[in-house]
Design an enzyme around this catalytic site. Structure first.
Site, mmCIF file in Angstrom:
data_model
loop_
_atom_site.group_PDB
_atom_site.id
_atom_site.type_symbol
_atom_site.label_atom_id
_atom_site.label_comp_id
_atom_site.label_asym_id
_atom_site.label_seq_id
_atom_site.Cartn_x
_atom_site.Cartn_y
_atom_site.Cartn_z
ATOM 1 N N ALA A 25 0.852 -1.190 0.000
ATOM 2 C CA ALA A 25 0.000 0.000 0.000
ATOM 3 C C ALA A 25 0.886 1.237 0.000
ATOM 4 O O ALA A 25 2.035 1.210 0.444
ATOM 5 C CB ALA A 25 -0.932 0.010 1.211
ATOM 6 N N MET A 29 2.446 9.396 3.757
ATOM 7 C CA MET A 29 3.775 9.615 4.326
ATOM 8 C C MET A 29 4.730 8.455 4.101
ATOM 9 O O MET A 29 5.936 8.630 4.225
ATOM 10 C CB MET A 29 3.661 9.860 5.831
ATOM 11 C CG MET A 29 2.899 11.110 6.166
ATOM 12 S SD MET A 29 2.912 11.420 7.930
ATOM 13 C CE MET A 29 1.847 12.863 7.978
ATOM 14 N N THR A 31 5.304 4.159 2.290
ATOM 15 C CA THR A 31 4.872 3.017 1.489
ATOM 16 C C THR A 31 5.121 1.760 2.300
ATOM 17 O O THR A 31 6.140 1.643 2.978
ATOM 18 C CB THR A 31 5.649 2.954 0.163
ATOM 19 O OG1 THR A 31 5.447 4.172 -0.559
ATOM 20 C CG2 THR A 31 5.183 1.786 -0.686
ATOM 21 N N VAL A 32 4.172 0.823 2.230
ATOM 22 C CA VAL A 32 4.287 -0.428 2.974
ATOM 23 C C VAL A 32 4.564 -1.562 1.991
ATOM 24 O O VAL A 32 3.894 -1.682 0.963
ATOM 25 C CB VAL A 32 3.008 -0.722 3.782
ATOM 26 C CG1 VAL A 32 3.167 -2.022 4.575
ATOM 27 C CG2 VAL A 32 2.700 0.426 4.726
ATOM 28 N N LYS A 47 7.535 -0.735 6.500
ATOM 29 C CA LYS A 47 6.965 0.586 6.255
ATOM 30 C C LYS A 47 8.117 1.559 6.037
ATOM 31 O O LYS A 47 8.902 1.814 6.945
ATOM 32 C CB LYS A 47 6.110 1.018 7.456
ATOM 33 C CG LYS A 47 5.433 2.369 7.269
ATOM 34 C CD LYS A 47 4.522 2.654 8.458
ATOM 35 C CE LYS A 47 3.784 3.969 8.283
ATOM 36 N NZ LYS A 47 2.903 4.250 9.417
ATOM 37 N N ASP A 141 -5.047 9.152 14.446
ATOM 38 C CA ASP A 141 -5.289 8.978 13.010
ATOM 39 C C ASP A 141 -6.091 7.700 12.763
ATOM 40 O O ASP A 141 -5.770 6.910 11.887
ATOM 41 C CB ASP A 141 -3.961 8.937 12.250
ATOM 42 C CG ASP A 141 -4.154 9.183 10.746
ATOM 43 O OD1 ASP A 141 -5.165 9.803 10.372
ATOM 44 O OD2 ASP A 141 -3.295 8.756 9.960
#
Length: 641
Positions: A25, A29, A31-32, A47, A141
């Protein structure tokens, strides 16, 4: 073209350990990726912060805070963090890999969930948040993208990257918000503050979305959504889903109340309320299929806070279309001028004071922006060039090419290599006079403190000197030593002269003195035993109670530690003094047959010896007459004829 083919990390070995296999994904902020830990041979999620943000010290600090916060929360519903580090320009977290999808994927696939499944997921999320809130941490969040649902149905909360201690200010000094527009609580927007009730508000929005398949507030721009958060209540889910239980409407209204004082105080309190609501609902109300649901029924199974059945009828890819929706991403947002209410809203009622203030702020911002553009274009100002992570010489050249002067400051950095720029003042893109000076802060590399030499120092003095060096005294272990005095330091771990990060722990190994073999003193009188132990360098201590034993009265019956044990100088040996043998009455056994006599004497605590004259088996004499006393355990002879 598949953009994943252009990802430079795919197939790479990060930090010499993590082989990047696939992209899972992309967020605002970071990318995984799915990766393989080649050292432990396990699959995990990696991450990686976007390189454009990795040069910003504040973002790196926030990223590292995520690792520390998640590591503190050892909870089955929190995604575990295994490692944190940096490799060149890549800053990363190594995390638990959850095979499955996100709640966002599930909602995109299903449209809406049955109340039973929605409450199952919410309870698992609240279990995770409750652990954080009890530890005085706020997630800040919460959104469906950060709720992971494994193929086994287990629900886990991810991305504690914005976590802060309860009560701390959460807005940036520049007047910016960090978060996801659709789930920000009104107090976050208005005041930039967030406590546990901000997470509760986000859970209320998620519950509405799970029950109806849509967000309660929508708009074409973030400003429109923020305006609705401030001025409009979250509508009742039953307005979109006829037949939905009124208790669910009340739960959403309380959880997503605009006034934080009307919400549950934290996730623990909300979890209890959700449990009570669930108990009050019938099976029919829990299994109601919303009109927006796709492929519901048995597939939308229950999931629990720790171990659950799957809620998916099939796996949904996490990097699905629509994942780049700006309203669903964690973003740095300028605090927007909230648009005024439309003509219909102005008719028949007075504009709220907060809206009036928003209009005034908007007008002033527009005027200020116009004046700023004119002032900058007048030629008196320019913008600071971006030089972060450049070498010192490269940064100086870039500043000079922009027509500016420079000066250099230096500081230690754990993330920026030595000799490269950590930050600038003014910051990148900020306004500066055309003849101004930019301060370049250049990295000295990681700060390291040398472990002091404390060999032969007392433990107290060694601890004092370690703290004075900027380190922390750590675990103390003890060893025998023939060279170092008892109680003094033999060595430190790591060794003296080693460089360590300030505040790191230093273990101490302390001398137990020379190794001494404990002499045997059982059977000796108390005075002699004390003298022998003292001569061996040991201390003697006499137990308060004496015991019966075969040893003579006043002599040592037993010792601890035993003869031959290893001890250190001045260690204590405990002596137990004998009261002498215990005397018991001897039973008379003359006239009894041999077996009866033997049994009677053994029951009294004696050893029995038999002498036979004839074979008739009757006792006619015994070595100690019946009624007399003899030491327990001593031998009694009987004669049989």
């Amino acid at each position: 073209m598949d953009t994943t083919l252009q990802d430079p990390l795919l197939g790479q070995l990060l930090d010499g350990r993590y082989r990047v296999e696939a992209r899972i994904a992309v967020g605002g902020m970071a990318t995984v990726y799915r990766a393989l830990d080649t050292r432990l041979d396990r699959v995990l999620a990696l991450k990686v912060m976007h390189p454009s943000l990795a040069v910003d010290g504040s973002f790196v600090e926030r990223f590292i805070r995520e690792a520390k916060s998640a590591a503190r929360l050892a909870h089955p519903n929190v995604v575990g963090v295994f490692d944190q580090g940096a490799d060149g320009g890549y800053v990363y977290l190594a995390m638990e890999y959850v095979e499955g999808c996100t709640l966002r994927d599930l909602l995109r696939e299903r449209g809406a969930l049955q109340p039973r499944a929605a409450l199952d997921i919410l309870q698992a999320v609240l279990a995770a948040l409750g652990a954080a809130h009890l530890d005085r941490l706020v997630h800040r969040d919460m959104k469906p993208e950060n709720v992971l649902i494994g193929d086994d149905g287990r629900v886990k909360v991810a991305d504690f990257g914005l976590v802060r201690a309860v009560g701390q200010q959460t807005s940036a000094s520049t007047g910016s918000l960090l978060g996801t527009v659709s789930y920000l609580a009104p107090e976050q927007i208005e005041h930039g503050t967030a406590d546990a009730r901000a997470d509760v508000y986000a859970c209320g929005v998620m519950l509405y979305e799970m029950l109806t398949g849509a967000k309660p507030h929508s708009g074409d721009t973030p400003a429109q959504v923020l305006h609705q958060h401030l001025n409009e209540d979250v509508p009742a889910p039953s307005a979109a889903v006829p037949g939905l239980a009124g208790a669910l409407d009340a739960l959403v209204a309380r959880t997503a109340a605009r006034d934080p004082r009307r919400r549950p105080a934290d996730a623990v309190e909300l979890l209890a309320e959700v449990g009570a609501v669930r108990q009050a609902l019938t099976d029919g109300q829990l299994d109601l299929l919303p009109p927006a649901a796709v492929g519901g029924g048995a597939g939308a199974g229950a999931v629990g806070p720790e171990d659950s059945t799957a809620v998916l009828s099939r796996r949904v890819p996490r990097d699905a279309a629509g994942a780049d929706d700006s309203l669903n991403r964690t973003s740095v947002l300028p605090v927007p001028p909230v648009p005024p209410a439309g003509p219909a809203a102005r008719t028949g009622r007075r504009m709220p004071r907060r809206s009036v203030q928003a209009v005034v702020v908007a007008v002033l911002l527009v005027l200020g922006a116009g004046l700023g553009v004119w002032y900058i274009n007048s030629g008196q100002f320019t913008r600071t060039p971006g030089v972060l992570s450049m070498t010192e010489s490269e940064a100086k050249r870039a500043v000079e090419e922009a027509g500016l002067d420079w000066k250099v400051a230096r500081e230690h950095s754990e993330t920026v290599p030595k000799g490269r720029v950590v930050s600038t003042d003014p910051g990148r893109g900020e306004r500066i006079r055309s003849n101004g000076t930019v301060t370049l802060t250049v990295s000295r590399g990681p700060e390291r403190v040398e472990v002091p030499g404390v060999k032969d120092a007392s433990l107290a003095d060694a601890r004092r000197r370690i703290k004075a060096a900027g380190l922390e005294p750590g675990m103390v272990t003890r060893e025998f030593s023939g060279d170092v005095e008892r109680g003094s330091v033999i060595r430190t771990e790591p060794a003296a002269g080693t460089g360590r990060r300030p505040g790191a722990a230093v273990a101490l190994v302390v001398s137990k003195g020379e190794r001494i073999e404990v002499p045997g003193v059982v059977g000796e009188d108390e005075g002699t035993a004390r003298q022998r132990l003292t001569e061996a360098g040991l201390k003697a201590e006499v137990a308060p109670e004496r015991v019966f034993s075969e040893e003579e009265e006043g002599s040592v019956a037993r010792q601890s530690p035993a003869q031959g044990s290893v001890a250190a100088e001045d260690d204590t040996v405990t002596l137990t003094v004998s009261k002498g043998p215990e005397l018991v009455e001897v039973p008379g056994v003359e006239g009894l047959d041999e077996s009866e006599a033997r049994q009677a004497l053994e029951d009294a605590g004696f050893e029995v010896r038999v002498r036979k004259v004839f074979i008739t088996g009757t006792v006619f004499d015994q070595s100690v007459d019946g009624g007399e006393r003899a030491p327990r355990g001593s031998e009694i002879t009987i004669w049989v004829r």
